[in-house]
Design a protein around this motif. Structure first.
Motif, PDB file in Angstrom:
ATOM      1  N   GLY A 273      -1.341  -7.994   2.938  1.00 26.80           N
ATOM      2  CA  GLY A 273      -1.545  -7.113   4.073  1.00 26.80           C
ATOM      3  C   GLY A 273      -0.402  -6.162   4.354  1.00 26.80           C
ATOM      4  O   GLY A 273       0.724  -6.334   3.868  1.00 26.80           O
ATOM      5  N   HIS A 274      -0.699  -5.132   5.147  1.00 24.01           N
ATOM      6  CA  HIS A 274       0.277  -4.160   5.658  1.00 24.01           C
ATOM      7  C   HIS A 274       0.989  -3.407   4.538  1.00 24.01           C
ATOM      8  O   HIS A 274       2.152  -2.985   4.707  1.00 24.01           O
ATOM      9  CB  HIS A 274       1.299  -4.858   6.561  1.00 24.01           C
ATOM     10  N   CYS A 275       0.323  -3.233   3.416  1.00 19.00           N
ATOM     11  CA  CYS A 275       0.970  -2.565   2.280  1.00 19.00           C
ATOM     12  C   CYS A 275       1.340  -1.122   2.588  1.00 19.00           C
ATOM     13  O   CYS A 275       2.288  -0.580   1.999  1.00 19.00           O
ATOM     14  CB  CYS A 275       0.064  -2.617   1.052  1.00 19.00           C
ATOM     15  N   ASP A 276       0.609  -0.494   3.514  1.00 16.36           N
ATOM     16  CA  ASP A 276       0.940   0.901   3.838  1.00 16.36           C
ATOM     17  C   ASP A 276       2.206   1.019   4.664  1.00 16.36           C
ATOM     18  O   ASP A 276       2.723   2.124   4.846  1.00 16.36           O
ATOM     19  CB  ASP A 276      -0.230   1.594   4.535  1.00 16.36           C
ATOM     20  N   SER A 277       2.751  -0.101   5.160  1.00 16.96           N
ATOM     21  CA  SER A 277       4.042  -0.057   5.853  1.00 16.96           C
ATOM     22  C   SER A 277       5.206  -0.143   4.868  1.00 16.96           C
ATOM     23  O   SER A 277       6.366  -0.063   5.279  1.00 16.96           O
ATOM     24  CB  SER A 277       4.141  -1.194   6.883  1.00 16.96           C
ATOM     25  N   VAL A 278       4.889  -0.312   3.586  1.00 15.05           N
ATOM     26  CA  VAL A 278       5.900  -0.301   2.525  1.00 15.05           C
ATOM     27  C   VAL A 278       5.652   0.970   1.705  1.00 15.05           C
ATOM     28  O   VAL A 278       4.740   1.016   0.881  1.00 15.05           O
ATOM     29  CB  VAL A 278       5.793  -1.545   1.622  1.00 15.05           C
ATOM     30  N   PRO A 279       6.429   2.033   1.925  1.00 12.62           N
ATOM     31  CA  PRO A 279       6.132   3.333   1.309  1.00 12.62           C
ATOM     32  C   PRO A 279       6.570   3.403  -0.149  1.00 12.62           C
ATOM     33  O   PRO A 279       7.439   4.186  -0.535  1.00 12.62           O
ATOM     34  CB  PRO A 279       6.928   4.309   2.186  1.00 12.62           C
TER      35      PRO A 279
ATOM     36  N   PHE B 111      -4.344  -1.506   2.990  1.00 13.53           N
ATOM     37  CA  PHE B 111      -3.728  -0.495   3.836  1.00 13.53           C
ATOM     38  C   PHE B 111      -4.366  -0.638   5.208  1.00 13.53           C
ATOM     39  O   PHE B 111      -5.428  -0.063   5.481  1.00 13.53           O
ATOM     40  CB  PHE B 111      -3.942   0.897   3.241  1.00 13.53           C
ATOM     41  N   ASP B 112      -3.733  -1.405   6.075  1.00 11.78           N
ATOM     42  CA  ASP B 112      -4.409  -1.848   7.298  1.00 11.78           C
ATOM     43  C   ASP B 112      -3.702  -1.446   8.582  1.00 11.78           C
ATOM     44  O   ASP B 112      -3.979  -1.998   9.644  1.00 11.78           O
ATOM     45  CB  ASP B 112      -4.602  -3.360   7.265  1.00 11.78           C
ATOM     46  N   MET B 113      -2.774  -0.492   8.501  1.00 10.48           N
ATOM     47  CA  MET B 113      -2.127  -0.018   9.721  1.00 10.48           C
ATOM     48  C   MET B 113      -2.582   1.397  10.069  1.00 10.48           C
ATOM     49  O   MET B 113      -1.849   2.177  10.676  1.00 10.48           O
ATOM     50  CB  MET B 113      -0.615  -0.083   9.575  1.00 10.48           C
ATOM     51  N   LEU B 114      -3.817   1.706   9.709  1.00  7.37           N
ATOM     52  CA  LEU B 114      -4.344   3.056   9.924  1.00  7.37           C
ATOM     53  C   LEU B 114      -4.460   3.396  11.403  1.00  7.37           C
ATOM     54  O   LEU B 114      -4.429   4.564  11.782  1.00  7.37           O
ATOM     55  CB  LEU B 114      -5.712   3.196   9.255  1.00  7.37           C
ATOM     56  N   GLY B 115      -4.612   2.382  12.247  1.00  7.13           N
ATOM     57  CA  GLY B 115      -4.718   2.631  13.679  1.00  7.13           C
ATOM     58  C   GLY B 115      -3.388   2.657  14.390  1.00  7.13           C
ATOM     59  O   GLY B 115      -3.329   2.957  15.582  1.00  7.13           O
ATOM     60  N   ILE B 116      -2.317   2.334  13.672  1.00  3.79           N
ATOM     61  CA  ILE B 116      -0.984   2.308  14.274  1.00  3.79           C
ATOM     62  C   ILE B 116      -0.224   3.581  13.955  1.00  3.79           C
ATOM     63  O   ILE B 116       0.410   4.190  14.817  1.00  3.79           O
ATOM     64  CB  ILE B 116      -0.211   1.064  13.788  1.00  3.79           C
ATOM     65  N   TYR B 117      -0.296   4.000  12.697  1.00  6.24           N
ATOM     66  CA  TYR B 117       0.405   5.213  12.258  1.00  6.24           C
ATOM     67  C   TYR B 117      -0.629   6.322  12.083  1.00  6.24           C
ATOM     68  O   TYR B 117      -1.246   6.458  11.030  1.00  6.24           O
ATOM     69  CB  TYR B 117       1.143   4.945  10.947  1.00  6.24           C
ATOM     70  N   THR B 118      -0.827   7.104  13.125  1.00  4.55           N
ATOM     71  CA  THR B 118      -1.945   8.056  13.142  1.00  4.55           C
ATOM     72  C   THR B 118      -1.503   9.518  13.069  1.00  4.55           C
ATOM     73  O   THR B 118      -2.345  10.414  13.178  1.00  4.55           O
ATOM     74  CB  THR B 118      -2.794   7.855  14.414  1.00  4.55           C
ATOM     75  N   SER B 119      -0.215   9.783  12.901  1.00  7.57           N
ATOM     76  CA  SER B 119       0.235  11.174  12.802  1.00  7.57           C
ATOM     77  C   SER B 119      -0.291  11.807  11.518  1.00  7.57           C
ATOM     78  O   SER B 119      -0.694  11.115  10.574  1.00  7.57           O
ATOM     79  CB  SER B 119       1.761  11.243  12.810  1.00  7.57           C
ATOM     80  N   GLU B 120      -0.281  13.122  11.470  1.00 13.93           N
ATOM     81  CA  GLU B 120      -0.730  13.837  10.271  1.00 13.93           C
ATOM     82  C   GLU B 120       0.051  13.383   9.045  1.00 13.93           C
ATOM     83  O   GLU B 120      -0.515  13.152   7.980  1.00 13.93           O
ATOM     84  CB  GLU B 120      -0.555  15.354  10.479  1.00 13.93           C
ATOM     85  N   TYR B 121       1.373  13.281   9.196  1.00  8.12           N
ATOM     86  CA  TYR B 121       2.212  12.873   8.070  1.00  8.12           C
ATOM     87  C   TYR B 121       1.839  11.490   7.568  1.00  8.12           C
ATOM     88  O   TYR B 121       1.650  11.275   6.363  1.00  8.12           O
ATOM     89  CB  TYR B 121       3.686  12.896   8.482  1.00  8.12           C
TER      90      TYR B 121
ATOM     91  N   PHE C 123      -1.536   7.040  -1.009  1.00 14.20           N
ATOM     92  CA  PHE C 123      -1.460   5.657  -1.479  1.00 14.20           C
ATOM     93  C   PHE C 123      -2.787   5.211  -2.097  1.00 14.20           C
ATOM     94  O   PHE C 123      -2.823   4.579  -3.159  1.00 14.20           O
ATOM     95  CB  PHE C 123      -1.105   4.718  -0.321  1.00 14.20           C
ATOM     96  N   VAL C 124      -3.881   5.521  -1.400  1.00 16.01           N
ATOM     97  CA  VAL C 124      -5.207   5.148  -1.909  1.00 16.01           C
ATOM     98  C   VAL C 124      -5.482   5.853  -3.226  1.00 16.01           C
ATOM     99  O   VAL C 124      -5.918   5.228  -4.213  1.00 16.01           O
ATOM    100  CB  VAL C 124      -6.294   5.484  -0.871  1.00 16.01           C
ATOM    101  N   ARG C 125      -5.234   7.147  -3.284  1.00 13.53           N
ATOM    102  CA  ARG C 125      -5.505   7.901  -4.512  1.00 13.53           C
ATOM    103  C   ARG C 125      -4.636   7.413  -5.669  1.00 13.53           C
ATOM    104  O   ARG C 125      -5.090   7.373  -6.812  1.00 13.53           O
ATOM    105  CB  ARG C 125      -5.285   9.391  -4.256  1.00 13.53           C
TER     106      ARG C 125
ATOM    107  N   VAL D 177      -8.632  -2.035  -3.389  1.00  9.00           N
ATOM    108  CA  VAL D 177      -8.258  -1.340  -2.158  1.00  9.00           C
ATOM    109  C   VAL D 177      -9.068  -1.847  -0.969  1.00  9.00           C
ATOM    110  O   VAL D 177     -10.302  -1.955  -1.041  1.00  9.00           O
ATOM    111  CB  VAL D 177      -8.457   0.184  -2.303  1.00  9.00           C
ATOM    112  N   LEU D 178      -8.380  -2.129   0.153  1.00 12.90           N
ATOM    113  CA  LEU D 178      -9.016  -2.462   1.428  1.00 12.90           C
ATOM    114  C   LEU D 178      -8.378  -1.617   2.521  1.00 12.90           C
ATOM    115  O   LEU D 178      -7.184  -1.302   2.462  1.00 12.90           O
ATOM    116  CB  LEU D 178      -8.845  -3.944   1.753  1.00 12.90           C
ATOM    117  N   LEU D 179      -9.172  -1.270   3.550  1.00  9.86           N
ATOM    118  CA  LEU D 179      -8.710  -0.379   4.618  1.00  9.86           C
ATOM    119  C   LEU D 179      -9.021  -0.987   5.989  1.00  9.86           C
ATOM    120  O   LEU D 179     -10.125  -1.500   6.210  1.00  9.86           O
ATOM    121  CB  LEU D 179      -9.410   0.980   4.520  1.00  9.86           C
ATOM    122  N   SER D 180      -8.053  -0.893   6.918  1.00 12.83           N
ATOM    123  CA  SER D 180      -8.300  -1.405   8.265  1.00 12.83           C
ATOM    124  C   SER D 180      -7.283  -0.814   9.238  1.00 12.83           C
ATOM    125  O   SER D 180      -6.449   0.016   8.859  1.00 12.83           O
ATOM    126  CB  SER D 180      -8.234  -2.942   8.262  1.00 12.83           C
TER     127      SER D 180
END
Length: 303
Positions: A193-199, A216-226, A234-236, A247-250
């Motif tokens: 989990g939380h792989c998107d918090s590790v860039p 990649f499950d922090m999509l609701g926490i980090y919502t800025s354009e960047y 990351f997904v691509r 790939v999983l998304l949340s």
């Protein structure tokens, strides 16, 4: 079959699913009042909004000691029309009860998880359908956390349900997989989990190469354009490396400020914003269906 709080369903019934969310949770030791979700009426309304966006199921990864409420989860699931899969196991420092963990064998801790899955949680007949979230607070696995991870692994081998982990900010997913593999768990039954918090795209690919699901499950926490554009990359990257099936998304809704009622994005951001952004980046509907339906059903199916 997949176990929900309302009973087992066939994997084909799961539909569009969020694989890492919280409906009831107590994170007040770290987040004070913002870290408390305990209002069944409010959470039913939030899940109803998700259902209106095409949502069908949510994996509620609140494990033992975090304010898990099996009966309330069942009530919210029935009111909202959203299937809910409940978690089990022991979370991470600083939420682990040291006396209980120290004075209970790893096998004994594992028995508690197996009971949650086979019989029911906290004296109810509401059964867990996933182990987790379990994991690590920092960049290493503490002694207490290792005991809990090994207990989770042994329960996985006995029950066949998947494990979902907390591995935020640091590439500690490899250490978690090492422990699971040492216990005999197939990494293909593990969600890191939380792989998107590790860039680090190389970290994501390396986890997928080992067979684990990369969430990649922090999509609701980090919502800025960047931050959102970074997550699309990351997904691509995983798709281009040949790991679209990992790939999983949340969102990881876990704070009151995350809820729609309080000005947050709730459980709807993936459908309303992130998926359209991925389509604009050239990600096909077939792949999106894999990320949100097929991959989740595959890992949740008990075997």
């Amino acid at each position: 079959m997949i176990e929900t709080v309302s009973g087992p369903i066939d994997a084909s019934e799961l539909g569009f699913t969020l694989p890492h969310e919280h409906v009831f949770i107590n994170l007040m030791p770290e987040y004070r009042g913002d870290g408390l979700l305990n209002d069944p009426d409010l959470m039913a309304l939030e899940l109803e909004e998700f259902r209106r966006e095409g949502g069908a199921s949510v994996v509620e990864t609140t494990s033992g000691g975090l304010g898990r409420d099996p009966q309330a989860l069942r009530t919210v699931a029935e009111r909202s029309g959203v299937a809910v899969v409940m978690g089990s196991g022991y979370y991470r420092d600083p939420y682990l009860p040291p006396h209980e963990i120290d004075r209970t064998s790893i096998s004994g801790l594992s028995e508690v998880i197996v009971h949650d899955i086979e019989v029911g949680v906290d004296g109810t007949d509401v059964r867990a359908g996933i182990i987790g979230e379990v994991g690590c607070d920092k960049w290493y696995v503490s002694a207490l956390e290792e005991r809990c991870l090994r207990a989770a692994a042994r329960a996985q081998l006995r029950t066949g349900v998947a494990i979902t982990t907390h591995a935020a900010r640091w590439p500690v997913g490899h250490a978690q997989l090492d422990i699971f593999e040492h216990e005999g768990v197939d990494p293909r039954r593990v969600i890191v989990g939380h792989c998107d918090s590790v860039p680090d795209a190389a970290y994501h690919v390396a986890l997928a190469e080992r067979g684990a699901y990369v969430q990649f499950d922090m999509l609701g926490i980090y919502t800025s354009e960047y931050e959102q554009a970074k997550r699309v990359r990351f997904v691509r990257n995983l798709v281009e490396a040949g790991y679209a099936d990992r790939v999983l998304l949340s969102h990881d809704v876990c704070l009151r400020s995350s809820l729609l009622a309080n000005g947050g994005v709730g459980y709807t951001h993936l459908a309303r914003s992130f998926l359209p952004r991925m389509r604009d980046a050239g990600v096909s509907d077939e792949l999106i269906d894999a990320f949100t339906v097929r991959n989740v059903a595959d890992v949740l199916e008990r075997r």
